[in-house]
Design a protein around this motif. Structure first.
Motif, PDB file in Angstrom:
ATOM      1  N   CYS A  93       9.748  12.607   9.281  1.00  0.00           N
ATOM      2  CA  CYS A  93      10.738  12.880   8.233  1.00  0.00           C
ATOM      3  C   CYS A  93      10.263  12.334   6.888  1.00  0.00           C
ATOM      4  CB  CYS A  93      12.077  12.258   8.606  1.00  0.00           C
ATOM      5  SG  CYS A  93      13.339  12.531   7.348  1.00  0.00           S
ATOM      6  N   PRO A  94      10.246  13.167   5.845  1.00  0.00           N
ATOM      7  CA  PRO A  94       9.760  12.695   4.549  1.00  0.00           C
ATOM      8  C   PRO A  94      10.626  11.593   3.945  1.00  0.00           C
ATOM      9  CG  PRO A  94      10.678  14.911   4.356  1.00  0.00           C
ATOM     10  CD  PRO A  94      10.593  14.596   5.816  1.00  0.00           C
ATOM     11  N   GLU A  95      11.895  11.527   4.322  1.00  0.00           N
ATOM     12  CA  GLU A  95      12.765  10.502   3.751  1.00  0.00           C
ATOM     13  C   GLU A  95      12.323   9.093   4.159  1.00  0.00           C
ATOM     14  OE1 GLU A  95      15.439   8.835   1.304  1.00  0.00           O
ATOM     15  OE2 GLU A  95      14.853  10.949   1.386  1.00  0.00           O
ATOM     16  N   VAL A  96      11.826   8.955   5.364  1.00  0.00           N
ATOM     17  CA  VAL A  96      11.337   7.646   5.799  1.00  0.00           C
ATOM     18  C   VAL A  96      10.125   7.247   4.966  1.00  0.00           C
ATOM     19  CG1 VAL A  96      10.444   6.299   7.740  1.00  0.00           C
ATOM     20  CG2 VAL A  96      12.254   7.986   8.117  1.00  0.00           C
ATOM     21  N   GLU A  97       9.231   8.189   4.706  1.00  0.00           N
ATOM     22  CA  GLU A  97       8.053   7.896   3.879  1.00  0.00           C
ATOM     23  C   GLU A  97       8.475   7.563   2.448  1.00  0.00           C
ATOM     24  OE1 GLU A  97       4.348   6.983   2.752  1.00  0.00           O
ATOM     25  OE2 GLU A  97       5.081   7.288   4.795  1.00  0.00           O
ATOM     26  N   ARG A  98       9.467   8.263   1.927  1.00  0.00           N
ATOM     27  CA  ARG A  98       9.982   7.943   0.583  1.00  0.00           C
ATOM     28  C   ARG A  98      10.489   6.503   0.533  1.00  0.00           C
ATOM     29  NH1 ARG A  98      12.256  12.025  -3.013  1.00  0.00           N
ATOM     30  NH2 ARG A  98      14.032  10.633  -3.276  1.00  0.00           N
ATOM     31  N   GLN A  99      11.208   6.089   1.559  1.00  0.00           N
ATOM     32  CA  GLN A  99      11.745   4.729   1.593  1.00  0.00           C
ATOM     33  C   GLN A  99      10.624   3.696   1.646  1.00  0.00           C
ATOM     34  OE1 GLN A  99      14.323   5.163   4.985  1.00  0.00           O
ATOM     35  NE2 GLN A  99      16.086   5.729   3.730  1.00  0.00           N
ATOM     36  N   ARG A 100       9.581   3.990   2.400  1.00  0.00           N
ATOM     37  CA  ARG A 100       8.423   3.079   2.453  1.00  0.00           C
ATOM     38  C   ARG A 100       7.771   2.957   1.067  1.00  0.00           C
ATOM     39  NH1 ARG A 100       6.420   6.340   7.289  1.00  0.00           N
ATOM     40  NH2 ARG A 100       7.357   5.296   9.086  1.00  0.00           N
ATOM     41  N   MET A 101       7.596   4.101   0.413  1.00  0.00           N
ATOM     42  CA  MET A 101       6.960   4.114  -0.899  1.00  0.00           C
ATOM     43  C   MET A 101       7.792   3.339  -1.910  1.00  0.00           C
ATOM     44  SD  MET A 101       5.772   8.127  -0.946  1.00  0.00           S
ATOM     45  CE  MET A 101       4.924   8.093  -2.523  1.00  0.00           C
ATOM     46  N   PHE A 102       9.116   3.520  -1.861  1.00  0.00           N
ATOM     47  CA  PHE A 102      10.005   2.845  -2.808  1.00  0.00           C
ATOM     48  C   PHE A 102       9.954   1.326  -2.595  1.00  0.00           C
ATOM     49  CE2 PHE A 102      14.139   1.737  -4.727  1.00  0.00           C
ATOM     50  CZ  PHE A 102      14.099   2.499  -5.884  1.00  0.00           C
ATOM     51  N   ARG A 103      10.004   0.919  -1.329  1.00  0.00           N
ATOM     52  CA  ARG A 103       9.949  -0.510  -1.013  1.00  0.00           C
ATOM     53  C   ARG A 103       8.644  -1.127  -1.532  1.00  0.00           C
ATOM     54  NH1 ARG A 103       7.786  -3.820   3.043  1.00  0.00           N
ATOM     55  NH2 ARG A 103       9.101  -5.622   3.559  1.00  0.00           N
ATOM     56  N   ARG A 104       7.524  -0.500  -1.214  1.00  0.00           N
ATOM     57  CA  ARG A 104       6.225  -1.031  -1.635  1.00  0.00           C
ATOM     58  C   ARG A 104       6.127  -1.088  -3.156  1.00  0.00           C
ATOM     59  NH1 ARG A 104       3.328  -4.718  -0.805  1.00  0.00           N
ATOM     60  NH2 ARG A 104       3.720  -4.283   1.395  1.00  0.00           N
ATOM     61  N   TRP A 105       6.645  -0.073  -3.843  1.00  0.00           N
ATOM     62  CA  TRP A 105       6.585  -0.045  -5.303  1.00  0.00           C
ATOM     63  C   TRP A 105       7.378  -1.200  -5.888  1.00  0.00           C
ATOM     64  CZ3 TRP A 105       3.794   2.960  -8.638  1.00  0.00           C
ATOM     65  CH2 TRP A 105       4.161   2.906  -9.992  1.00  0.00           C
TER      66      TRP A 105
ATOM     67  N   ILE B 177       8.065  -4.052  -4.540  1.00  0.00           N
ATOM     68  CA  ILE B 177       7.351  -5.297  -4.264  1.00  0.00           C
ATOM     69  C   ILE B 177       6.206  -5.486  -5.246  1.00  0.00           C
ATOM     70  CG2 ILE B 177       5.848  -6.454  -2.578  1.00  0.00           C
ATOM     71  CD1 ILE B 177       7.650  -5.189  -0.389  1.00  0.00           C
ATOM     72  N   ASP B 178       5.500  -4.402  -5.559  1.00  0.00           N
ATOM     73  CA  ASP B 178       4.319  -4.476  -6.429  1.00  0.00           C
ATOM     74  C   ASP B 178       4.638  -4.392  -7.916  1.00  0.00           C
ATOM     75  OD1 ASP B 178       2.787  -4.637  -4.134  1.00  0.00           O
ATOM     76  OD2 ASP B 178       2.207  -2.516  -4.150  1.00  0.00           O
ATOM     77  N   HIS B 179       5.863  -3.997  -8.284  1.00  0.00           N
ATOM     78  CA  HIS B 179       6.220  -3.792  -9.691  1.00  0.00           C
ATOM     79  C   HIS B 179       7.520  -4.529 -10.007  1.00  0.00           C
ATOM     80  CE1 HIS B 179       3.469  -0.474  -8.764  1.00  0.00           C
ATOM     81  NE2 HIS B 179       3.147  -0.505 -10.036  1.00  0.00           N
ATOM     82  N   PRO B 180       7.414  -5.819 -10.320  1.00  0.00           N
ATOM     83  CA  PRO B 180       8.619  -6.625 -10.550  1.00  0.00           C
ATOM     84  C   PRO B 180       9.502  -6.113 -11.681  1.00  0.00           C
ATOM     85  CG  PRO B 180       6.601  -7.874 -11.036  1.00  0.00           C
ATOM     86  CD  PRO B 180       6.182  -6.611 -10.383  1.00  0.00           C
ATOM     87  N   GLU B 181       8.909  -5.403 -12.646  1.00  0.00           N
ATOM     88  CA  GLU B 181       9.737  -4.870 -13.738  1.00  0.00           C
ATOM     89  C   GLU B 181      10.684  -3.796 -13.223  1.00  0.00           C
ATOM     90  OE1 GLU B 181       6.117  -2.307 -13.423  1.00  0.00           O
ATOM     91  OE2 GLU B 181       6.517  -4.458 -13.315  1.00  0.00           O
ATOM     92  N   ASP B 182      10.227  -2.972 -12.287  1.00  0.00           N
ATOM     93  CA  ASP B 182      11.111  -1.957 -11.708  1.00  0.00           C
ATOM     94  C   ASP B 182      12.080  -2.577 -10.702  1.00  0.00           C
ATOM     95  OD1 ASP B 182      10.617   0.388 -13.081  1.00  0.00           O
ATOM     96  OD2 ASP B 182       8.938   0.966 -11.818  1.00  0.00           O
ATOM     97  N   LEU B 183      11.668  -3.651 -10.037  1.00  0.00           N
ATOM     98  CA  LEU B 183      12.607  -4.366  -9.181  1.00  0.00           C
ATOM     99  C   LEU B 183      13.776  -4.886 -10.015  1.00  0.00           C
ATOM    100  CD1 LEU B 183      11.880  -6.755  -6.269  1.00  0.00           C
ATOM    101  CD2 LEU B 183      13.446  -7.480  -8.056  1.00  0.00           C
ATOM    102  N   ARG B 184      13.476  -5.487 -11.182  1.00  0.00           N
ATOM    103  CA  ARG B 184      14.553  -5.985 -12.052  1.00  0.00           C
ATOM    104  C   ARG B 184      15.418  -4.846 -12.556  1.00  0.00           C
ATOM    105  NH1 ARG B 184      10.321  -9.279 -13.769  1.00  0.00           N
ATOM    106  NH2 ARG B 184       9.881  -7.879 -15.514  1.00  0.00           N
ATOM    107  N   ARG B 185      14.788  -3.749 -12.943  1.00  0.00           N
ATOM    108  CA  ARG B 185      15.548  -2.605 -13.449  1.00  0.00           C
ATOM    109  C   ARG B 185      16.475  -2.052 -12.369  1.00  0.00           C
ATOM    110  NH1 ARG B 185      16.351   1.241 -16.974  1.00  0.00           N
ATOM    111  NH2 ARG B 185      16.060   3.453 -16.557  1.00  0.00           N
ATOM    112  N   TYR B 186      15.978  -1.949 -11.151  1.00  0.00           N
ATOM    113  CA  TYR B 186      16.801  -1.445 -10.058  1.00  0.00           C
ATOM    114  C   TYR B 186      17.941  -2.418  -9.740  1.00  0.00           C
ATOM    115  CZ  TYR B 186      18.030   0.444  -5.474  1.00  0.00           C
ATOM    116  OH  TYR B 186      18.713   0.973  -4.406  1.00  0.00           O
TER     117      TYR B 186
END
Length: 197
Positions: free
Chosen positions: A131-143, A145-154
């Motif tokens: 299911c592509p939704e599971v892969e999307r969730q993995r990508m979002f989580r990893r992003w 973790i790796d991009h604190p500015e987007d973590l703060r924005r979210y």
């Protein structure tokens, strides 16, 4: 495949997704990150795996509680992969035996099923293989973790959406809709970085 990954889903605004009645509004709380959330997931995953055995093709911690340092609703989100989410009799009785209740059925969105457990507060999302939704969730989580500015924005978007939804007496699907523009902005950066758009 990339078109499935980059396609955004919009939850219907009516009550068609709810298995029973539309839930009553409950105050949405955004809590500081709890380092105990991963252990809560691990205990739940073990119970799900034991109940389903080989029917559980995958069990994964997803959503905000899976992102270290991210404030979130204190609700553990789990992605469960089974052979066919539409074949509810093949897995639902075992999950009901653990206390889960089927609350959402979305045949038009990868046959998504959502179940709720009251204690500990858990959302269990059921998907099919690949299911592509599971892969999307993995990508979002990893992003995040790796991009604190987007973590703060979210995190800011989540806090604002919760305040607005609570003020309007809305349910959680409306809270999700309110934060969706920021989620989609972040996804667009993810997709560009992966060469998908």
């Amino acid at each position: 495949m990339s078109s499935d990954i980059t396609r955004h889903h919009e939850t219907p605004g009516d009550d068609s997704i709810w298995v029973d009645a539309r839930p009553e509004p409950v105050a949405i709380t955004i809590a500081a990150y709890d380092p105990g959330w991963p252990a809560r997931y691990e205990a739940l995953a073990a119970r799900i795996g034991a109940a389903l055995g080989p029917k559980a093709l995958g069990v994964e911690h997803v959503g905000s509680t899976s992102v270290p340092g991210l404030a979130a609703k204190p609700v553990v989100d789990i992605a469960l992969t089974v052979a066919d989410p539409a074949d509810e009799p093949s897995y639902l009785p075992e999950l009901e035996g653990l206390g889960f209740a089927l609350v959402i059925r979305e045949p038009g969105w990868h046959e998504h099923r959502a179940l709720k457990l009251a204690r500990p507060n858990t959302n269990l999302h059921v998907w099919g293989p690949g299911c592509p939704e599971v892969e999307r969730q993995r990508m979002f989580r990893r992003w995040l973790i790796d991009h604190p500015e987007d973590l703060r924005r979210y995190q800011e978007a989540k806090t604002a959406a919760a305040a607005e939804a609570n003020g309007a007496g809305e349910i959680v699907t409306e809270y999700n809709r309110r934060k969706e523009p920021v989620i989609q902005e972040i996804y667009e950066r993810i997709f560009r970085a992966h060469g998908l758009t």
